[in-house]
Write an enzyme that holds these catalytic residues in place. Structure first.
Site, PDB file in Angstrom:
ATOM      1  N   SER A  71       0.791  -1.240   0.000  1.00 57.42           N
ATOM      2  CA  SER A  71       0.000   0.000   0.000  1.00 57.42           C
ATOM      3  C   SER A  71       0.817   1.282   0.000  1.00 57.42           C
ATOM      4  O   SER A  71       0.239   2.366  -0.041  1.00 57.42           O
ATOM      5  CB  SER A  71      -0.962   0.015   1.195  1.00 57.42           C
ATOM      6  OG  SER A  71      -2.053  -0.840   0.960  1.00 57.42           O
ATOM      7  N   LYS A  74       0.005   3.846  -2.577  1.00 62.59           N
ATOM      8  CA  LYS A  74      -0.981   4.931  -2.457  1.00 62.59           C
ATOM      9  C   LYS A  74      -0.341   6.310  -2.345  1.00 62.59           C
ATOM     10  O   LYS A  74      -1.038   7.327  -2.491  1.00 62.59           O
ATOM     11  CB  LYS A  74      -1.887   4.649  -1.255  1.00 62.59           C
ATOM     12  CG  LYS A  74      -2.805   3.445  -1.498  1.00 62.59           C
ATOM     13  CD  LYS A  74      -3.479   2.948  -0.237  1.00 62.59           C
ATOM     14  CE  LYS A  74      -4.340   1.720  -0.569  1.00 62.59           C
ATOM     15  NZ  LYS A  74      -4.648   0.909   0.604  1.00 62.59           N
ATOM     16  N   SER A 132      -5.713   3.442   5.086  1.00 57.81           N
ATOM     17  CA  SER A 132      -5.250   2.742   3.887  1.00 57.81           C
ATOM     18  C   SER A 132      -6.412   2.156   3.113  1.00 57.81           C
ATOM     19  O   SER A 132      -6.372   1.013   2.652  1.00 57.81           O
ATOM     20  CB  SER A 132      -4.240   1.634   4.252  1.00 57.81           C
ATOM     21  OG  SER A 132      -3.499   1.234   3.130  1.00 57.81           O
TER      22      SER A 132
END
Length: 311
Positions: A71, A74, A132
Site C-alpha cells: 500500500s 498509495k 489505507s
C-alpha cells in the site's frame, strides 16, 4: 524524550588497495555521509534514508532492488490526484457499491465507505492514507481516470501513475494497481525510488497535512439524507510515538511483507526513510532516525484501537 549519544569510538574497518583506495569490509549498509558511527543494521530487505533538504543519500541497503511495495503504492495515487490540473479538493464523489464489493473480494484494507455517501476529494485522501482505504483509492481512480466505465477509468488512472513515475525519473518503479493490491505481482518499486517520490509528495501542503494526521473525524451527506460520521486512525504507528515523525505510509501484503515509508523533522532537518519487507519496520525506522539525528529516543508505541485498520 530523547538524549544525545555519548562519544562514539567505533569505526569502519578498511583495507588499503594500491595504497590509495580504501574499501569497507563486512558492512551490509552503505553510508554517504561523514559520521563517527556507521549506519544501523536493519532487518529490511531494502532500505533507504534521504535528507530532503540537501537531497543527500544518508544510508542505503539494496536500495535499487525492485520489490513489491504493497500500500505504499498509495503515495503515488495521492500525488497523481493532487497534481491534477484544476483540482478541486471540495469536489464531491458519490460512493459506489462496486467500491465496497472490490474491497470485499480482494480482502483489502478499507475506509468503510458507505454506498451513496458523498465525500469530497480531500476527505477521500484522508480515507486513502490513514486507514489505507482501498475503497477510497478506487473512488479516486474512478474519479480522476478517463473512460466510459469504472474499469476503463481505473485502468487509465494507473497509466497516469506510470506516466508520473516516468516524469519523475523513477526508472525502477511500475504500477499495475491504484492501491498496491496486485494480482500479477507487477507492482514494484525500490527504496530509492520511493524516497524520491515521497520527497516530491511532501512538497504538497495537502499531502503533508494528511499524512502527518494521527486520526481524523469526518462527516459526509449520507444516501438517506442524514449525516454520516467517519473516524479514521492512521495505520502508521510511528506517528504519535516518535518525536518529530510527520508521516507517511504503511503497507503489508504477503509478497511484499511489512513495508513503511516514513518521514521526520527535527530542527531544520527533514528526512524520508523507506524499509521494504521488514518484520521490524518500526524499531528499524526508529534506529535509522536516531542515527540520523544522533540521539537516543525513548518510545512508547501508539496502539491502534481494536476496530482500526491494520496495514
Amino acid at each position: 524524550m530523547h538524549k544525545r549519544r555519548g562519544t562514539v569510538t567505533r569505526r569502519w574497518r578498511v583495507a588499503a588497495v594500491a595504497s590509495t583506495v580504501a574499501v569497507a569490509i563486512a558492512v551490509p549498509v552503505a553510508m554517504a555521509q561523514a559520521s563517527a558511527e556507521p549506519p544501523p543494521e536493519v532487518s529490511a530487505q531494502g532500505a533507504y534514508l534521504l535528507d530532503t533538504g540537501s537531497d543527500k543519500e544518508l544510508m542505503a541497503k539494496d536500495a535499487d532492488t525492485k520489490r513489491p511495495m504493497a500500500s505504499t503504492t498509495k503515495i503515488m495515487t495521492a500525488l497523481v490526484v493532487l497534481e491534477t490540473r484544476g483540482l478541486d479538493l471540495n469536489q464531491q464523489v458519490t460512493i459506489k457499491q462496486e467500491y465496497r464489493d472490490y474491497v470485499t473480494k480482494s480482502g483489502a484494507s478499507t475506509a468503510d465507505l458507505q454506498t451513496g455517501d458523498k465525500l469530497t476529494v480531500n476527505q477521500l485522501l484522508y480515507g486513502l492514507m490513514l486507514p489505507s482505504g482501498c475503497d477510497a483509492a478506487m473512488a479516486l481512480a474512478d474519479t480522476f481516470g478517463t473512460g466510459d466505465t469504472t474499469a476503463e477509468r481505473t485502468k487509465s488512472f494507473v497509466s497516469k501513475m506510470n506516466e508520473k513515475a516516468q516524469d519523475l525519473g523513477l526508472t525502477n518503479t511500475k504500477y499495475d494497481s491504484f492501491d498496491g493490491v496486485s494480482a500479477d505481482a507487477d507492482n514494484y518499486s525500490t527504496p530509492h525510488d520511493l524516497a524520491r517520490l515521497t520527497g516530491r509528495a511532501m512538497e504538497n501542503a495537502t499531502f503533508d497535512t494528511v499524512v502527518k494526521s494521527v486520526s481524523i473525524k469526518q462527516e459526509a451527506p449520507a444516501a438517506n439524507g442524514r449525516t454520516r460520521y467517519y473516524t479514521w486512525d492512521n495505520t502508521n504507528q510511528l506517528l504519535g510515538s516518535y518525536e518529530g515523525a510527520i508521516g507517511v505510509k504503511t503497507g503489508t501484503t504477503t509478497p511484499a511483507g511489512p513495508c513503511l515509508v516514513f518521514a521526520a523533522k527535527r530542527g531544520d532537518k527533514t528526512v524520508v526513510g523507506v524499509v521494504l519487507n521488514d518484520a521490524d519496520r518500526y524499531p528499524d525506522a526508529k534506529k535509522m532516525l536516531d542515527w540520523t539525528y544522533d540521539t537516543t529516543t525513548e518510545v512508547k508505541w501508539r496502539q491502534l484501537p481494536k476496530d482500526a485498520q491494520r496495514d
